[in-house]
Scaffold this motif. Structure first.
Motif, PDB file in Angstrom:
ATOM      1  N   ALA A 104      14.180  74.967   4.372  1.00  0.00           N
ATOM      2  CA  ALA A 104      13.751  73.589   4.627  1.00  0.00           C
ATOM      3  C   ALA A 104      12.548  73.574   5.565  1.00  0.00           C
ATOM      4  O   ALA A 104      11.561  72.865   5.324  1.00  0.00           O
ATOM      5  CB  ALA A 104      14.901  72.783   5.226  1.00  0.00           C
ATOM      6  N   TRP A 162      14.385  66.127  -4.996  1.00  0.00           N
ATOM      7  CA  TRP A 162      15.549  65.453  -4.396  1.00  0.00           C
ATOM      8  C   TRP A 162      16.416  64.801  -5.479  1.00  0.00           C
ATOM      9  O   TRP A 162      17.638  64.856  -5.427  1.00  0.00           O
ATOM     10  CB  TRP A 162      15.069  64.401  -3.404  1.00  0.00           C
ATOM     11  N   ALA A 190      23.803  71.146  -2.731  1.00  0.00           N
ATOM     12  CA  ALA A 190      23.987  70.921  -1.298  1.00  0.00           C
ATOM     13  C   ALA A 190      22.704  70.461  -0.636  1.00  0.00           C
ATOM     14  O   ALA A 190      22.723  69.760   0.370  1.00  0.00           O
ATOM     15  CB  ALA A 190      24.497  72.204  -0.634  1.00  0.00           C
ATOM     16  N   ALA A 191      21.553  70.848  -1.222  1.00  0.00           N
ATOM     17  CA  ALA A 191      20.265  70.478  -0.634  1.00  0.00           C
ATOM     18  C   ALA A 191      20.025  68.976  -0.672  1.00  0.00           C
ATOM     19  O   ALA A 191      19.136  68.468  -0.002  1.00  0.00           O
ATOM     20  CB  ALA A 191      19.123  71.197  -1.361  1.00  0.00           C
ATOM     21  N   SER A 192      20.819  68.243  -1.471  1.00  0.00           N
ATOM     22  CA  SER A 192      20.640  66.797  -1.524  1.00  0.00           C
ATOM     23  C   SER A 192      21.210  66.107  -0.289  1.00  0.00           C
ATOM     24  O   SER A 192      20.922  64.950  -0.037  1.00  0.00           O
ATOM     25  CB  SER A 192      21.321  66.240  -2.781  1.00  0.00           C
ATOM     26  N   ARG A 193      22.010  66.818   0.493  1.00  0.00           N
ATOM     27  CA  ARG A 193      22.706  66.173   1.612  1.00  0.00           C
ATOM     28  C   ARG A 193      22.209  66.629   2.982  1.00  0.00           C
ATOM     29  O   ARG A 193      22.483  65.989   3.968  1.00  0.00           O
ATOM     30  CB  ARG A 193      24.210  66.449   1.498  1.00  0.00           C
ATOM     31  N   ARG A 194      21.535  67.742   3.040  1.00  0.00           N
ATOM     32  CA  ARG A 194      21.069  68.210   4.345  1.00  0.00           C
ATOM     33  C   ARG A 194      19.747  68.966   4.192  1.00  0.00           C
ATOM     34  O   ARG A 194      19.382  69.403   3.119  1.00  0.00           O
ATOM     35  CB  ARG A 194      22.112  69.138   4.979  1.00  0.00           C
ATOM     36  N   GLY A 195      19.083  69.085   5.283  1.00  0.00           N
ATOM     37  CA  GLY A 195      17.829  69.832   5.291  1.00  0.00           C
ATOM     38  C   GLY A 195      16.590  68.989   5.113  1.00  0.00           C
ATOM     39  O   GLY A 195      15.517  69.369   5.581  1.00  0.00           O
ATOM     40  N   TRP A 196      16.714  67.820   4.457  1.00  0.00           N
ATOM     41  CA  TRP A 196      15.523  67.020   4.200  1.00  0.00           C
ATOM     42  C   TRP A 196      14.895  66.450   5.472  1.00  0.00           C
ATOM     43  O   TRP A 196      13.660  66.430   5.582  1.00  0.00           O
ATOM     44  CB  TRP A 196      15.855  65.907   3.205  1.00  0.00           C
ATOM     45  N   ALA A 205      19.703  75.589  -0.016  1.00  0.00           N
ATOM     46  CA  ALA A 205      20.020  74.519   0.940  1.00  0.00           C
ATOM     47  C   ALA A 205      20.035  75.016   2.376  1.00  0.00           C
ATOM     48  O   ALA A 205      20.711  74.451   3.235  1.00  0.00           O
ATOM     49  CB  ALA A 205      21.372  73.881   0.601  1.00  0.00           C
ATOM     50  N   SER A 206      19.261  76.075   2.651  1.00  0.00           N
ATOM     51  CA  SER A 206      19.244  76.645   3.996  1.00  0.00           C
ATOM     52  C   SER A 206      18.214  75.925   4.868  1.00  0.00           C
ATOM     53  O   SER A 206      17.194  75.422   4.379  1.00  0.00           O
ATOM     54  CB  SER A 206      18.917  78.137   3.937  1.00  0.00           C
ATOM     55  N   ARG A 207      18.495  75.899   6.171  1.00  0.00           N
ATOM     56  CA  ARG A 207      17.552  75.272   7.098  1.00  0.00           C
ATOM     57  C   ARG A 207      16.257  76.067   7.181  1.00  0.00           C
ATOM     58  O   ARG A 207      15.193  75.499   7.432  1.00  0.00           O
ATOM     59  CB  ARG A 207      18.196  75.145   8.476  1.00  0.00           C
TER      60      ARG A 207
END
Length: 297
Positions: free
Chosen positions: A43, A71, A80-86, A38-40
């Protein structure tokens, strides 16, 4: 992988097939790392790979479906990747794709008349959604036009010679037959064993996206009805080689159980080297021994 005639042959051609295979498989691997970390950074890396894949070959238009699956898995698993980075991932992909087309008209409303649209899309059923997509999608004009033209090509078909007959669309068995003829026997056996192992033990989380991405491309190649050949299946083959790594523990266990049969592995490796070496330097026109060997092409 390095000795596979398909990669050797198409790596020497001035086409986008090998580059597209690299970008497609790179996207699938990068999005898995993004899902885990879930890292930028991952992403942005996934977005760059996705944009490069979309800009390189239209086969990559299936990748957003694989990302949608990623997703969904993130949502189900609460990652955590479901909430940020997309947003960063999708924004980077858009920038890379637009940069590849020189940022030509990505945000303007694209206009096309009815006659021109009819020449771009495969049939009346697609007229309305294609017109809306072309008019409103914030993507370069030429990218959208070329994508619609390829959809038209799939709908109209092309000349195919199979089983002694000419047709405008290839039968469903054409693409699997291409793999069965063009791949070396050991490579074919390894890929079939890897596919079969998916039914014995469920794919690990790190393997799901590879299975989904490779499966989508293979299914699209079969459903298209076009005589696409091995070049479009290079990403599928690369995914297959990666997934074949799951056979390693079973092979190692067999090796420990039968240490005196090392000669068998050496014999198989030697036969494989002779098989792939026999087609050189004509790797493009090759066939395995089950199909009669290189002399049959």
């Amino acid at each position: 992988y390095a000795l596979c005639p398909g990669f050797v042959a198409h790596g020497a051609l001035a086409t986008t097939d090998v580059a597209a295979g690299l970008a497609i498989v790179g996207t699938l691997l990068a999005v898995e790392r993004f899902r885990v970390t879930a890292s930028r950074g991952w992403a942005a890396a996934t977005g760059a790979a996705l944009g490069a894949a979309l800009a390189t070959k239209h086969t990559a238009v299936l990748l957003p479906l694989a990302l949608l699956i990623a997703w969904f898995w993130c949502r189900v698993e609460g990652a955590a990747a479901s909430r940020r980075g997309w947003p960063l991932l999708l924004g980077t992909a858009w920038l890379v794709l637009c940069a590849a087309y020189g940022f030509r008209e990505p945000l303007t409303r694209h206009a096309v008349d009815g006659a021109e649209l009819a020449a771009l899309v495969p049939g009346r059923f697609f007229d309305a959604p294609a017109a809306w997509l072309y008019a409103h999608a914030p993507l370069p004009d030429f990218y959208l036009r070329s994508l619609l033209f390829n959809l038209r090509h799939v709908g109209v078909g092309g000349p195919v010679y199979a089983a002694g007959q000419y047709a405008t669309h290839a039968p469903g068995w054409y693409t699997p037959l291409v793999l069965g003829v063009k791949l070396p026997i050991l490579t074919l056996a390894m890929l079939l064993a890897a596919a079969g192992s998916m039914f014995v033990s469920r794919p690990a989380p790190s393997e799901r996206l590879l299975v989904a991405g490779g499966g989508l491309i293979l299914a699209a190649a079969v459903a298209s009805g076009l005589a696409l050949g091995l070049r479009v299946l290079l990403p599928v083959m690369a995914v297959g080689f990666i997934l074949a790594g799951r056979l390693g523990p079973a092979v190692a266990a067999w090796w420990r159980k039968h240490p005196r049969r090392a000669w068998a592995a050496a014999l198989v490796a030697a036969a494989h080297a002779v098989s792939v070496g026999s087609v050189l330097p004509h790797s493009l026109a090759s066939a395995n021994e089950l199909a009669g060997g290189p002399a049959r092409i």
